[in-house]
Write an enzyme that holds these catalytic residues in place. Structure first.
Site, mmCIF file in Angstrom:
data_model
loop_
_atom_site.group_PDB
_atom_site.id
_atom_site.type_symbol
_atom_site.label_atom_id
_atom_site.label_comp_id
_atom_site.label_asym_id
_atom_site.label_seq_id
_atom_site.Cartn_x
_atom_site.Cartn_y
_atom_site.Cartn_z
ATOM 1 N N SER A 36 -16.489 -5.679 16.070
ATOM 2 C CA SER A 36 -16.790 -5.016 14.789
ATOM 3 C C SER A 36 -17.038 -3.517 14.969
ATOM 4 O O SER A 36 -17.737 -3.091 15.895
ATOM 5 C CB SER A 36 -18.026 -5.652 14.150
ATOM 6 O OG SER A 36 -18.400 -4.897 13.011
ATOM 7 N N LYS B 203 -18.622 -15.623 5.376
ATOM 8 C CA LYS B 203 -18.757 -14.977 4.066
ATOM 9 C C LYS B 203 -18.998 -15.962 2.913
ATOM 10 O O LYS B 203 -19.635 -15.611 1.927
ATOM 11 C CB LYS B 203 -17.507 -14.144 3.751
ATOM 12 C CG LYS B 203 -17.427 -12.846 4.529
ATOM 13 C CD LYS B 203 -16.258 -12.016 4.042
ATOM 14 C CE LYS B 203 -16.151 -10.721 4.826
ATOM 15 N NZ LYS B 203 -15.145 -9.818 4.276
ATOM 16 N N ASP C 65 -16.738 -5.597 -0.830
ATOM 17 C CA ASP C 65 -15.309 -5.432 -0.506
ATOM 18 C C ASP C 65 -14.505 -4.978 -1.724
ATOM 19 O O ASP C 65 -13.545 -4.218 -1.593
ATOM 20 C CB ASP C 65 -14.718 -6.749 0.016
ATOM 21 C CG ASP C 65 -15.193 -7.084 1.420
ATOM 22 O OD1 ASP C 65 -15.514 -6.151 2.174
ATOM 23 O OD2 ASP C 65 -15.233 -8.279 1.758
ATOM 24 N N GLY D 206 -0.680 -12.148 0.884
ATOM 25 C CA GLY D 206 -1.834 -12.874 1.414
ATOM 26 C C GLY D 206 -2.616 -13.558 0.320
ATOM 27 O O GLY D 206 -2.488 -13.214 -0.871
ATOM 28 N N GLY E 10 -9.564 -14.545 1.917
ATOM 29 C CA GLY E 10 -10.742 -13.917 1.332
ATOM 30 C C GLY E 10 -10.508 -12.459 0.959
ATOM 31 O O GLY E 10 -10.944 -11.999 -0.112
ATOM 32 N N ARG F 227 2.446 -16.720 2.850
ATOM 33 C CA ARG F 227 3.229 -17.636 3.695
ATOM 34 C C ARG F 227 3.055 -19.085 3.233
ATOM 35 O O ARG F 227 4.009 -19.824 3.094
ATOM 36 C CB ARG F 227 2.754 -17.463 5.150
ATOM 37 C CG ARG F 227 3.436 -18.330 6.148
ATOM 38 C CD ARG F 227 2.891 -18.064 7.527
ATOM 39 N NE ARG F 227 1.447 -18.318 7.637
ATOM 40 C CZ ARG F 227 0.747 -18.203 8.752
ATOM 41 N NH1 ARG F 227 1.341 -17.799 9.865
ATOM 42 N NH2 ARG F 227 -0.547 -18.456 8.789
ATOM 43 N N TYR G 263 -6.600 -2.435 10.385
ATOM 44 C CA TYR G 263 -6.820 -1.090 10.951
ATOM 45 C C TYR G 263 -6.715 -1.060 12.478
ATOM 46 O O TYR G 263 -6.993 -0.050 13.098
ATOM 47 C CB TYR G 263 -8.153 -0.487 10.487
ATOM 48 C CG TYR G 263 -9.358 -1.350 10.739
ATOM 49 C CD1 TYR G 263 -9.944 -1.429 11.981
ATOM 50 C CD2 TYR G 263 -9.896 -2.094 9.703
ATOM 51 C CE1 TYR G 263 -11.040 -2.223 12.203
ATOM 52 C CE2 TYR G 263 -11.003 -2.905 9.903
ATOM 53 C CZ TYR G 263 -11.565 -2.973 11.161
ATOM 54 O OH TYR G 263 -12.638 -3.774 11.373
ATOM 55 N N GLY H 190 -6.272 0.924 6.682
ATOM 56 C CA GLY H 190 -7.371 -0.019 6.473
ATOM 57 C C GLY H 190 -8.762 0.520 6.773
ATOM 58 O O GLY H 190 -9.760 -0.085 6.358
#
Ligand code: ATR
Length: 284
Positions: A18, A69, A105, A130, A133, A155, A227, A248
């Site tokens: 992180s 989350k 977010d 996508g 989440g 996908r 990122y 990102g």
């Protein structure tokens, strides 16, 4: 004696990669705030214990990342800042023994788009790759801005359908696209903004390209929430085609900025955070 130093951190599993400690520590230092920000690697079967420690005062505020989350929601006394709508918490504040869950977010994503590409953000057709989440937060962020149409390509089609169903009633048209189809190619051509929320393009993932992305062109905005690397194959492709791009790190920074303000009441030094993150990425 009352503890003075504010104890903040991020829980996840794994979490050592992180970048949040880098930006929050740099921000605290520049503002002269007495706080620490650490990573807590918490396997799912230790989440309850960690939440007990948090509630009892061992920490003052936490970020939450994969895979917790959704799981942390049952420990919250209150929800704020889109957490209920998105169905996920990435930031927790503690007031006494009460835990308050927020989702920053949504704010982080839309702020990164509006601050860096405001004129494009006002447009209507959005294609999101996508259905996890991150895609949920991105779709809610756009729906809040009353865009005209959200197109979702994933996908695994049924997950895109579930995401679309959960967005029913948000006030914009929503379509699910087949991942490999002419329809998707047409949608790439006609989209104003294209966002990748999948893992495609990450250093650790073998797939590097999204279907249809070779049709990106000038006048579009292409956003990648990946990122690592900072310039993903998608962003490189988009730049070559003359499209505008957004990496990102901006979403990471702005979601962190909102979390930081919720915990400390202070304004987050966004530019300084970016410099410290770029340095950390280069040293990786
Ligand atoms: P996050 O919370 O970061 O969104 P997630 O919920 O695990 O993470 O979602 C990951 C997303 O990346 C999903 O949309 C996933 O697609 P599937 O639903 O088909 O699994 C997508 N994804 C991951 N690896 C991928 C790959 N190699 N190719 C295409 N999509 C991929």
């Amino acid at each position: 004696m009352k503890r003075k130093t504010m104890v903040l951190g991020v829980i996840g599993h794994p979490v050592s990669h992180s970048l949040s400690p880098v930006m929050h520590s740099a921000a605290a230092k520049s503002l002269g705030l007495d706080l620490t920000y650490d990573t807590y690697d918490v396997p799912p079967d230790e989440l309850e214990d960690l939440m007990d420690r948090f509630r009892n005062g061992d920490m003052d505020g936490l970020n939450v990342t994969v895979p917790h989350k959704v799981a942390v929601m049952e420990y919250m006394n209150e929800l704020m800042d889109n957490a209920e709508k998105v169905g996920a918490v990435n930031t927790i504040c503690r007031k006494g023994d009460k835990l308050i869950g927020a989702n920053t977010d949504v704010y982080g994503f839309i702020t990164s788009v509006e601050k860096n590409a405001g004129e494009i953000a006002a447009r209507g057709r959005i294609l999101v790759y996508g259905a996890g989440g991150a895609a949920r937060a991105v779709c809610h962020a756009f729906a809040d801005r009353n865009v005209e149409r959200l197109l979702i390509a994933n996908r695994t089609r049924h997950k895109a359908e579930a995401l679309a169903d959960s967005l029913t009633g948000v006030g914009c048209a929503i379509d699910v696209l087949d991942y490999e189809s002419n329809n998707l190619v047409d949608s790439v051509r006609s989209a104003d903004i294209i966002v990748n929320t999948t893992s495609v393009g990450m250093e650790s993932v073998s797939e590097k390209f999204l279907p249809g992305s070779e049709n990106i062109h000038q006048g579009q905005l292409v956003v990648d929430i990946v990122y690592r690397p900072l310039e993903t194959p998608l962003l490189r492709q988009a730049k070559r085609a003359g499209a505008m791009t957004l990496d990102g790190l901006w979403m990471l920074i702005h979601q962190g900025a909102r979390s930081f303000t919720l915990w400390t009441g202070a304004e987050f030094p966004v530019e300084l955070a970016r410099v410290s993150l770029l340095k950390a990425l280069n040293e990786d």
